[in-house]
Design an enzyme around this catalytic site. Structure first.
Site, PDB file in Angstrom:
ATOM      1  N   LYS A  81      -3.490  13.150  -6.090  1.00  0.00           N
ATOM      2  CA  LYS A  81      -2.092  13.181  -6.896  1.00  0.00           C
ATOM      3  C   LYS A  81      -1.492  12.043  -6.391  1.00  0.00           C
ATOM      4  O   LYS A  81      -0.775  11.702  -5.507  1.00  0.00           O
ATOM      5  CB  LYS A  81      -1.387  14.566  -6.394  1.00  0.00           C
ATOM      6  N   GLY A 105       4.513   8.355   2.152  1.00  0.00           N
ATOM      7  CA  GLY A 105       5.609   8.645   1.538  1.00  0.00           C
ATOM      8  C   GLY A 105       6.807   8.858   2.685  1.00  0.00           C
ATOM      9  O   GLY A 105       6.895   8.365   3.667  1.00  0.00           O
ATOM     10  N   SER A 106       7.719   9.765   2.102  1.00  0.00           N
ATOM     11  CA  SER A 106       8.946   9.810   3.130  1.00  0.00           C
ATOM     12  C   SER A 106       8.804  10.717   4.179  1.00  0.00           C
ATOM     13  O   SER A 106       7.889  11.933   4.036  1.00  0.00           O
ATOM     14  CB  SER A 106      10.111  10.316   2.151  1.00  0.00           C
ATOM     15  N   CYS A 158       7.117   0.062   3.514  1.00  0.00           N
ATOM     16  CA  CYS A 158       7.071   0.881   4.912  1.00  0.00           C
ATOM     17  C   CYS A 158       7.283  -0.282   5.979  1.00  0.00           C
ATOM     18  O   CYS A 158       7.930   0.041   7.162  1.00  0.00           O
ATOM     19  CB  CYS A 158       6.076   1.722   5.150  1.00  0.00           C
ATOM     20  N   GLY A 192       6.971  14.194   4.394  1.00  0.00           N
ATOM     21  CA  GLY A 192       5.836  14.402   5.361  1.00  0.00           C
ATOM     22  C   GLY A 192       6.095  15.583   6.119  1.00  0.00           C
ATOM     23  O   GLY A 192       4.839  16.339   6.558  1.00  0.00           O
TER      24      GLY A 192
HETATM   25  C1  UN1 Z   1       3.403   0.262   2.874  1.00  0.00           C
HETATM   26  O1  UN1 Z   1       4.558  -0.527   3.055  1.00  0.00           O
HETATM   27  O2  UN1 Z   1       3.476   1.246   2.664  1.00  0.00           O
HETATM   28  O3  UN1 Z   1       1.316  -4.618   5.489  1.00  0.00           O
HETATM   29  C2  UN1 Z   1       2.076  -0.723   3.084  1.00  0.00           C
HETATM   30  C3  UN1 Z   1       1.728  -4.703   4.461  1.00  0.00           C
HETATM   31  C4  UN1 Z   1       1.017  -3.993   3.070  1.00  0.00           C
HETATM   32  C5  UN1 Z   1       0.831  -2.749   3.157  1.00  0.00           C
HETATM   33  C6  UN1 Z   1       2.086  -2.127   3.320  1.00  0.00           C
HETATM   34  N1  UN1 Z   1      -0.382  -4.824   3.391  1.00  0.00           N
HETATM   35  O4  UN1 Z   1       2.890  -4.979   4.117  1.00  0.00           O
END
Ligand code: UN1
Length: 512
Positions: free
Chosen positions: A190, A242-243, A298, A247
């Site tokens: 999904k 995700g958030s 992230c 999660g």
């Molecule tokens: C993410 O931000 O969810 O290390 C992944 C990094 C990328 C992957 C980020 N190769 O910033």
């Protein structure tokens, strides 16, 4: 979110917009309700990239049942043979990289160079992980009794539900899909509702590579489709990025059914800039780490923890560079920073800017405004924003903003800096700029994150090293590297007694 979703959904059968389908049991099919949603370009909302099926639990059920039917044959296919198809997939991804890149920028907004990097990460992941088809190492170990053999092998976990976010529209689906397949599992994906085309491109490439029908299934839609996947009794594992809020809900639901769950969630990553650092290099790294992908990683460098001795100089150089960043449509090669993903995200980020200014009362050094005039009026644009004089406990110093906003925090000693970096609920990535080998190793030891960089930003993880974080970032799993195999396979311990008689473990000890 609910409002944005409603606005996007239609039952219209005639449209000039390109229409895409779910992929279930090797067939491209509509959703059971006949509803569609629009995939909108965040840089220009008059540009509809395509329309995609708005799927329900019925569609998820059909996809799960297809994955279940395909499971035995796929599990019994020797891993090197499964991997052969994945190498073929890698070739297809490579051949179509330019098209995927363009389409990704159009649906997600990140600049072309970065979209190309995202596709490249999927290619790298595919080749690297396909190599596991001829490894998937287990181990042998001596048994405690004579004429007895002991060994351990990996077995597939079964049916995997993969729920993926908007920010790495092809890389993150590949991080989950490819190891799941090489380990012998069947999957239902999904994908993120804002970026359905990139995951669909990946799945289409799987079809072209000859991965058997039903092994890979794709269901498009919103949170209710994801929830149906999480709640399905035939799904053995959920892998989610995700958030943190979503999660946690997924983890709770999985706990009720004893499902395996792997979570990759938020971050509040920081770069430490020591007084001995190469300041220009640190400024470049901070710029890239904070504003690459419009801060929607992230791993984004959303805190810059800077030694008081170089603070003024660093801030002055950083602000100068940030003001020069060109915000615009990612399809324009001159653009440095694209839009954010949708209106809700824009409002949330703008809300944090308001908090930084009016509640935290940090200093707004540059940026802070929504860009709404001229061409910007068509999309979701925010000025790259820097707050200075931020105190570690302020909300903008603690909470994940997921946008082009960074906070500069002064410090006096390395121990104080480490305490600041570690003093948040997340633990994904950290970095230190220093020329001092002792300080760098001390920081590597003390920073409690899953990833740590020396003399580069908090972003830019490579696919053959484990990816994931401590504390609120995850639940102890790591994606990528060989470590991901521990998510998508389970250990089976095998004992073979060739003594021809009953030997009781722990009881029939050999006399010495
Ligand atoms: C993410 O931000 O969810 O290390 C992944 C990094 C990328 C992957 C980020 N190769 O910033």
């Amino acid at each position: 979110m609910a409002q944005a979703k409603q606005a996007k959904i239609t039952k219209k059968t005639k449209t000039s917009t390109k229409t895409y389908h779910n992929f279930i049991g090797g067939e491209w099919v509509k959703s059971s309700t006949g509803e569609w949603f629009d995939n909108v370009n965040p840089a220009d909302t008059s540009d509809i990239v395509g329309r995609f099926p708005n799927s329900t639990a019925d569609d998820v059920n059909a996809a799960v049942s297809a994955a279940k039917n395909a499971a035995t044959k796929w599990r019994r296919t020797p891993a090197p043979k499964r991997a052969e198809l994945l190498f073929r997939l890698g070739e297809i991804l490579r051949a179509n990289k330019d098209r995927y890149t363009q389409e990704m920028t159009r649906e997600m907004g990140k600049v072309l160079k970065e979209a190309g990097g995202d596709v490249q990460e999927a290619i790298d992941c595919t080749y690297y992980t396909a190599g596991e088809g001829r490894r998937l190492h287990g181990f042998t170990t001596p048994a405690e009794m004579p004429n007895k053999f002991a060994m351990c092998v990996r077995q597939p976990v079964g049916l995997c539900g993969l729920i993926t976010p908007f920010n790495f529209p092809m890389a993150i689906p590949s991080w989950k899909l490819i190891p799941a397949l090489v380990c012998g599992n069947t999957v239902v994906i999904k994908s993120g509702e804002d970026v359905p085309l990139s995951a669909l491109n990946l799945v289409k490439a799987c079809e072209q590579a000859g991965i058997p029908k039903g092994v890979v299934n794709l269901v498009n839609g919103f949170g209710d489709a994801g929830a149906a996947l999480v709640d399905h009794q035939d799904v053995r594992l959920i892998s989610f990025t995700g958030s943190t809020d979503t999660g946690r809900k997924i983890a709770e639901a999985c706990a009720r059914d004893n499902k395996i769950v792997s979570l990759e969630m938020g971050g509040k990553n920081a770069i430490i800039v020591m007084d001995d650092a190469d300041i220009d290099n640190a400024v470049e790294g901070s710029l890239w780490g904070a504003f690459g992908t419009s801060g929607q990683r992230c791993t984004a460098s959303s805190r810059l923890v800077v030694h008081k001795k170089v603070y003024k100089k660093f801030v002055q150089k950083l602000v100068e560079r940030v003001k020069a960043l060109r915000v615009g449509n990612g399809l324009d090669p001159k653009t440095d920073v694209g839009p954010v993903i949708n209106e809700d995200a824009m409002q949330k980020i703008h809300g944090y800017i308001h908090i930084g200014k009016n509640i935290d009362r940090a200093t707004l050094a540059c940026g802070g405004n929504l860009l709404t005039k001229g061409d910007y009026a068509k999309g979701w644009f925010i000025e790259p924003t820097v707050f200075t004089d931020v105190k570690p406990g302020m909300r903008i110093g603690q909470e994940e903003i997921f946008g082009p906003v960074t906070s500069v925090i002064p410090f006096s000693t390395l121990d104080e800096a480490i305490e600041i970096v570690n003093g948040v609920k997340y633990g994904l990535s950290s970095a230190i700029y220093t020329q001092d080998v002792n300080k760098s190793f001390y920081a590597m030891q003390e920073l409690y994150t899953g990833i740590c960089y020396v003399n580069s930003a908090t972003i830019g993880a490579e696919v053959h090293l484990p990816f994931g974080g401590t504390k609120g970032t995850g639940n102890g799993h790591r994606e990528a590297g060989t470590q991901v195999l521990d998510i998508f396979s389970e250990w089976k311990a095998l004992y073979v007694d060739y003594s021809g008689k009953l030997q009781k473990a722990q009881i029939d000890a050999v006399e010495i």
